[in-house]
Write an enzyme that holds these catalytic residues in place. Sequence first.
Site, PDB file in Angstrom:
ATOM      1  CG  ASP A  59      -8.226   3.304   9.986  1.00 34.68           C
ATOM      2  OD1 ASP A  59      -8.671   3.930   9.004  1.00 34.68           O
ATOM      3  OD2 ASP A  59      -7.326   2.438   9.890  1.00 34.68           O
ATOM      4  CG  ASP A  72      -9.597   5.949   4.635  1.00 38.73           C
ATOM      5  OD1 ASP A  72      -8.407   5.671   4.866  1.00 38.73           O
ATOM      6  OD2 ASP A  72      -9.967   6.478   3.587  1.00 38.73           O
TER       7      ASP A  72
END
Length: 290
Positions: free
Chosen positions: A208, A210
């Site tokens: 991802d 973040d």
Amino acid sequence: MEKMIGVIGGSGVYQIDGLEAAEWVTVETPFGAPSDQVLTGTLNGVKMAFLPRHGRGHVETPTTVPYRANIAAMKQLGVTDLIAVSAVGSLKEAYAPGDFLIVDQYIDRTFAREKSFFGPGMVGHVSVAHPVCADLSAACAEAARKTGVKVHEGGTYVAMEGPQFSTKAESELYRQWGADVIGMTGMPEAKLAREAELHYACVAMITDFDCWHPDHDAVDVAQVVAVAIKNAGKARDLVAALPDLLKGAAGDCATGCTHALDSAIMTAPEKRSAEMKAKLKTIAGRVLDL
């Protein structure tokens, strides 16, 4: 010494495919029990050992992972080259979910974990200026390329305590520091591997962006799990490519991993704790003449 490859698997990586004579073995260490049994066997003629960092079924939190016992168990089994596979968030636009990054530096923001094998009665100070093995990291990068995954060589890993993900302010701060990825298990694992004089490398699997990214302003656990599962297959392919790249006798490296303890122990010989010497036999027996 015969080379043995160890793998500590993170989120989504719970096994190694294709092991011959595969067996789950129980290992007890002076630092307690590791996260789980260790899967041992051979792959393309090279001895292997695999340990799920969080235990099968993911039962250990990033804080409760028994890091010292995990590293000690690998050392006791004869592992010489240890690869950590870890799920991380990206702190840079160029590092996208699905990419791999070979870590070469860390920023340790953890605070609730035992970070050293040494302690009162046997004080040791080990340099972690270069916390990973350059030679093993290069082999991991080559193995990653063989799988077709996009791999970035070199990057800084921020290790946070967790288990919560970052606030947006924290994420922005780490970006200002120049960090590349963020995770919860990179430390103290790398420090302990250094104390144990293991060749150590970290393969960070990006799941991802973040929460700093304007299009990904909150980390979604379902998304992380979905990408982690996809990454896990690539990680197993990477591990399968390692034996051919690492065949041969174990030995020294450019980073000096196998001599990390040469001048580390500060306690005078006559003041060294007998109990600590016994606990450290596997970790530091080379420099303690045990």
